[in-house]
Write a protein that holds these residues in place. Structure first.
Motif, PDB file in Angstrom:
ATOM      1  N   THR A 160      12.522 -33.378  79.255  1.00 27.30           N
ATOM      2  CA  THR A 160      11.254 -33.983  78.842  1.00 27.30           C
ATOM      3  C   THR A 160      11.120 -33.981  77.321  1.00 27.30           C
ATOM      4  OG1 THR A 160      10.144 -33.427  80.910  1.00 27.30           O
ATOM      5  CG2 THR A 160       8.744 -33.757  78.985  1.00 27.30           C
ATOM      6  N   CYS A 161      11.470 -32.873  76.684  1.00 25.16           N
ATOM      7  CA  CYS A 161      11.411 -32.801  75.220  1.00 25.16           C
ATOM      8  C   CYS A 161      12.290 -33.875  74.590  1.00 25.16           C
ATOM      9  CB  CYS A 161      11.850 -31.424  74.742  1.00 25.16           C
ATOM     10  SG  CYS A 161      10.656 -30.108  75.050  1.00 25.16           S
ATOM     11  N   ARG A 162      13.486 -34.060  75.101  1.00 31.59           N
ATOM     12  CA  ARG A 162      14.399 -35.056  74.525  1.00 31.59           C
ATOM     13  C   ARG A 162      13.902 -36.477  74.813  1.00 31.59           C
ATOM     14  NH1 ARG A 162      19.212 -32.467  72.793  1.00 31.59           N
ATOM     15  NH2 ARG A 162      18.801 -30.230  72.896  1.00 31.59           N
ATOM     16  N   ASN A 166      11.111 -41.370  72.350  1.00 24.58           N
ATOM     17  CA  ASN A 166      10.125 -42.406  72.662  1.00 24.58           C
ATOM     18  C   ASN A 166       8.835 -42.250  71.861  1.00 24.58           C
ATOM     19  OD1 ASN A 166      11.074 -44.214  75.131  1.00 24.58           O
ATOM     20  ND2 ASN A 166      11.873 -42.142  75.444  1.00 24.58           N
ATOM     21  N   GLY A 167       8.973 -41.802  70.613  1.00 26.85           N
ATOM     22  CA  GLY A 167       7.863 -41.852  69.674  1.00 26.85           C
ATOM     23  C   GLY A 167       6.919 -40.677  69.673  1.00 26.85           C
ATOM     24  N   HIS A 168       7.221 -39.602  70.405  1.00 27.01           N
ATOM     25  CA  HIS A 168       6.312 -38.463  70.460  1.00 27.01           C
ATOM     26  C   HIS A 168       6.643 -37.396  69.424  1.00 27.01           C
ATOM     27  CE1 HIS A 168       3.991 -39.218  74.268  1.00 27.01           C
ATOM     28  NE2 HIS A 168       4.962 -40.107  74.393  1.00 27.01           N
ATOM     29  N   ASP A 169       7.725 -37.573  68.703  1.00 31.54           N
ATOM     30  CA  ASP A 169       8.104 -36.587  67.701  1.00 31.54           C
ATOM     31  C   ASP A 169       7.121 -36.611  66.540  1.00 31.54           C
ATOM     32  OD1 ASP A 169       9.823 -34.775  66.203  1.00 31.54           O
ATOM     33  OD2 ASP A 169      10.273 -36.525  64.977  1.00 31.54           O
ATOM     34  N   SER A 170       6.656 -35.430  66.128  1.00 32.69           N
ATOM     35  CA  SER A 170       5.775 -35.308  64.975  1.00 32.69           C
ATOM     36  C   SER A 170       6.071 -33.987  64.279  1.00 32.69           C
ATOM     37  CB  SER A 170       4.306 -35.376  65.405  1.00 32.69           C
ATOM     38  OG  SER A 170       3.450 -35.355  64.284  1.00 32.69           O
ATOM     39  N   GLY A 171       7.327 -33.818  63.895  1.00 33.57           N
ATOM     40  CA  GLY A 171       7.746 -32.556  63.284  1.00 33.57           C
ATOM     41  C   GLY A 171       7.658 -31.426  64.289  1.00 33.57           C
ATOM     42  N   LEU A 172       6.912 -30.395  63.943  1.00 33.12           N
ATOM     43  CA  LEU A 172       6.771 -29.237  64.826  1.00 33.12           C
ATOM     44  C   LEU A 172       5.483 -29.284  65.643  1.00 33.12           C
ATOM     45  CD1 LEU A 172       7.966 -26.382  62.439  1.00 33.12           C
ATOM     46  CD2 LEU A 172       9.319 -27.777  64.025  1.00 33.12           C
ATOM     47  N   ASP A 185      -4.245 -27.500  90.210  1.00 29.01           N
ATOM     48  CA  ASP A 185      -3.342 -28.568  90.646  1.00 29.01           C
ATOM     49  C   ASP A 185      -2.353 -28.965  89.566  1.00 29.01           C
ATOM     50  OD1 ASP A 185      -5.718 -29.568  89.282  1.00 29.01           O
ATOM     51  OD2 ASP A 185      -4.937 -31.574  89.664  1.00 29.01           O
ATOM     52  N   VAL A 186      -2.572 -28.537  88.338  1.00 35.96           N
ATOM     53  CA  VAL A 186      -1.700 -28.910  87.212  1.00 35.96           C
ATOM     54  C   VAL A 186      -0.579 -27.889  87.075  1.00 35.96           C
ATOM     55  CG1 VAL A 186      -1.587 -29.042  84.683  1.00 35.96           C
ATOM     56  CG2 VAL A 186      -3.411 -30.229  85.926  1.00 35.96           C
ATOM     57  N   ASN A 187       0.642 -28.375  87.014  1.00 37.86           N
ATOM     58  CA  ASN A 187       1.813 -27.510  86.858  1.00 37.86           C
ATOM     59  C   ASN A 187       2.578 -27.778  85.564  1.00 37.86           C
ATOM     60  OD1 ASN A 187       1.820 -25.868  89.330  1.00 37.86           O
ATOM     61  ND2 ASN A 187       2.025 -27.841  90.357  1.00 37.86           N
ATOM     62  N   CYS A 188       2.194 -28.818  84.839  1.00 39.29           N
ATOM     63  CA  CYS A 188       2.854 -29.129  83.575  1.00 39.29           C
ATOM     64  C   CYS A 188       1.843 -29.786  82.644  1.00 39.29           C
ATOM     65  CB  CYS A 188       4.056 -30.050  83.790  1.00 39.29           C
ATOM     66  SG  CYS A 188       4.964 -30.485  82.283  1.00 39.29           S
ATOM     67  N   ILE A 189       1.882 -29.404  81.360  1.00 40.77           N
ATOM     68  CA  ILE A 189       1.003 -29.959  80.334  1.00 40.77           C
ATOM     69  C   ILE A 189       1.854 -30.421  79.160  1.00 40.77           C
ATOM     70  CG2 ILE A 189      -0.851 -29.475  78.689  1.00 40.77           C
ATOM     71  CD1 ILE A 189      -1.790 -27.255  80.628  1.00 40.77           C
ATOM     72  N   ILE A 190       1.580 -31.636  78.694  1.00 39.76           N
ATOM     73  CA  ILE A 190       2.266 -32.174  77.520  1.00 39.76           C
ATOM     74  C   ILE A 190       1.212 -32.564  76.495  1.00 39.76           C
ATOM     75  CG2 ILE A 190       3.709 -34.034  76.620  1.00 39.76           C
ATOM     76  CD1 ILE A 190       5.036 -34.159  79.386  1.00 39.76           C
ATOM     77  N   HIS A 191       1.276 -31.929  75.339  1.00 36.75           N
ATOM     78  CA  HIS A 191       0.374 -32.279  74.237  1.00 36.75           C
ATOM     79  C   HIS A 191       1.216 -32.715  73.050  1.00 36.75           C
ATOM     80  CE1 HIS A 191      -2.609 -32.348  71.176  1.00 36.75           C
ATOM     81  NE2 HIS A 191      -2.043 -31.341  70.521  1.00 36.75           N
ATOM     82  N   THR A 192       1.031 -33.969  72.608  1.00 34.44           N
ATOM     83  CA  THR A 192       1.803 -34.512  71.491  1.00 34.44           C
ATOM     84  C   THR A 192       0.917 -35.366  70.599  1.00 34.44           C
ATOM     85  OG1 THR A 192       2.470 -36.413  72.853  1.00 34.44           O
ATOM     86  CG2 THR A 192       4.001 -34.530  72.759  1.00 34.44           C
ATOM     87  N   GLN A 240       4.516 -40.665  78.513  1.00 35.17           N
ATOM     88  CA  GLN A 240       5.159 -41.911  78.085  1.00 35.17           C
ATOM     89  C   GLN A 240       4.166 -43.070  78.169  1.00 35.17           C
ATOM     90  OE1 GLN A 240       8.071 -41.631  76.527  1.00 35.17           O
ATOM     91  NE2 GLN A 240       9.574 -42.278  78.024  1.00 35.17           N
ATOM     92  N   LEU A 241       3.420 -43.087  79.250  1.00 28.68           N
ATOM     93  CA  LEU A 241       2.515 -44.203  79.527  1.00 28.68           C
ATOM     94  C   LEU A 241       1.349 -44.255  78.545  1.00 28.68           C
ATOM     95  CD1 LEU A 241       2.437 -46.451  81.656  1.00 28.68           C
ATOM     96  CD2 LEU A 241       0.911 -45.009  82.994  1.00 28.68           C
ATOM     97  N   ILE A 242       0.793 -43.093  78.181  1.00 28.84           N
ATOM     98  CA  ILE A 242      -0.377 -43.106  77.317  1.00 28.84           C
ATOM     99  C   ILE A 242      -0.020 -43.599  75.915  1.00 28.84           C
ATOM    100  CG2 ILE A 242      -0.233 -40.703  76.553  1.00 28.84           C
ATOM    101  CD1 ILE A 242      -3.286 -40.550  76.770  1.00 28.84           C
ATOM    102  N   GLU A 243       1.186 -43.308  75.455  1.00 28.78           N
ATOM    103  CA  GLU A 243       1.600 -43.833  74.147  1.00 28.78           C
ATOM    104  C   GLU A 243       1.794 -45.345  74.216  1.00 28.78           C
ATOM    105  OE1 GLU A 243       3.325 -44.213  70.157  1.00 28.78           O
ATOM    106  OE2 GLU A 243       1.584 -43.352  71.162  1.00 28.78           O
ATOM    107  N   ARG A 244       2.370 -45.830  75.313  1.00 29.52           N
ATOM    108  CA  ARG A 244       2.511 -47.280  75.463  1.00 29.52           C
ATOM    109  C   ARG A 244       1.148 -47.953  75.558  1.00 29.52           C
ATOM    110  NH1 ARG A 244       4.579 -51.069  80.243  1.00 29.52           N
ATOM    111  NH2 ARG A 244       4.913 -52.943  79.014  1.00 29.52           N
ATOM    112  N   ALA A 245       0.227 -47.318  76.272  1.00 26.91           N
ATOM    113  CA  ALA A 245      -1.117 -47.875  76.418  1.00 26.91           C
ATOM    114  C   ALA A 245      -1.809 -47.976  75.060  1.00 26.91           C
ATOM    115  CB  ALA A 245      -1.936 -47.016  77.369  1.00 26.91           C
ATOM    116  N   ALA A 246      -1.671 -46.947  74.238  1.00 23.75           N
ATOM    117  CA  ALA A 246      -2.289 -46.971  72.912  1.00 23.75           C
ATOM    118  C   ALA A 246      -1.673 -48.068  72.046  1.00 23.75           C
ATOM    119  CB  ALA A 246      -2.121 -45.614  72.241  1.00 23.75           C
ATOM    120  N   ARG A 247      -0.367 -48.224  72.137  1.00 28.14           N
ATOM    121  CA  ARG A 247       0.302 -49.277  71.351  1.00 28.14           C
ATOM    122  C   ARG A 247      -0.188 -50.658  71.768  1.00 28.14           C
ATOM    123  NH1 ARG A 247       5.465 -52.075  71.923  1.00 28.14           N
ATOM    124  NH2 ARG A 247       6.187 -52.733  69.862  1.00 28.14           N
TER     125      ARG A 247
END
Length: 260
Positions: A38-40, A45-51, A114-121, A201-208
């Motif tokens: 997932t990190c890779r 796909n545009g989620h990199d923002s340094g650290l 119900d949540v087992n994974c969280i992604i904040h970018t 992935q989808l939320i970044e595409r939606a924003a674009r």
């Protein structure tokens, strides 16, 4: 003569869902490997923002979760260098320190069993949209897994390292899959790592797409009943896994080391 050309839509949908369940493959990666993948995937796909940004998944015991080391970029994360931490961000397995902003993940996990994974970018287009203090608008079929499923936090609470921010962000998320954070970024969740990755992935595409559409004119809403229909058609575990597997195959050509 075709056998299905006179069948009603609801029956065709049911048949297709049954076929997907029987045909689409699962995967055999461990949670550590899926987090590293997932990190890779997000890096490419545009989620990199340094650290900036954190990715977590529930660990083997209650109140624990896996996350990446502070100081490593998403393109450097592997299954072997992930940390296992508790709610106080104490390291239980691995070496290094987690991002102090991981604290708000504990609040989300507590509020959402119900949540087992969280992604904040902080991806580029999400971040740009967040500067306008406007909610995400879902007005395209491909984006409908987020239809009425992306919350909006208009007020920026500052750096999210305190418990106050955890309560605020968890409250803003509510029962939805994602939340757009003004002047900040996005948070995506999933019942699985695969689902959270696909939603991010989808939320970044939606924003674009929203920024492109806003530049061209006024965004026209889709009919709510059709948006909900498309949401339920696309947002299914088998489809999320199939999409994740595709992203993984793409990225393993360049990032095979992440599985080590």
């Amino acid at each position: 003569m075709g056998k299905t050309l006179t069948l009603p839509k609801d029956l065709l949908v049911k048949q297709a869902l049954n076929q997907m369940q029987q045909t689409l493959a699962d995967n055999t990666w461990t949670d550590r490997q899926k987090l590293a993948l997932t990190c890779r995937i997000l890096f490419e796909n545009g989620h990199d923002s340094g650290l900036a940004g954190q990715i977590t998944a529930r660990g083997p015991h209650p109140g624990t979760y896996y996350t990446q080391q502070l100081g490593l970029g998403f393109d450097e994360i592997s299954a072997g260098n992930l940390l296992l931490v508790n709610e106080d961000l104490e390291v239980l397995e691995g070496h290094g320190m987690p991002n102090p902003a991981n604290r708000f993940h504990s609040w989300v996990y507590r509020a959402r069993p119900d949540v087992n994974c969280i992604i904040h970018t902080h991806p580029t287009h999400v971040s740009a949209l967040s500067m306008l203090e406007v909610p995400l608008q879902i007005s395209h079929m491909d984006l409908c897994p987020l239809y009425d499923d992306c919350a909006f936090l208009e007020g920026w609470p500052g750096v999210p390292v305190g418990n106050e921010e955890g309560e605020l962000i968890a409250g803003a998320l509510g029962n939805k899959r994602a939340v757009l954070l003004s002047h900040h970024g996005q948070l995506s969740t999933g019942a699985s790592i695969e689902e959270a990755c696909v939603i991010a992935q989808l939320i970044e595409r939606a924003a674009r797409l929203q920024l492109l559409a806003m530049a061209a004119g006024e965004i026209k809403p889709i009919q709510p009943e059709l948006g909900r229909e498309a949401h339920d058609w696309i947002a299914r575990p088998k489809r999320h896994t199939a999409a994740f597997n595709y992203y993984a195959r793409q990225n393993l050509r360049r990032h095979a080391d992440c599985l080590n």
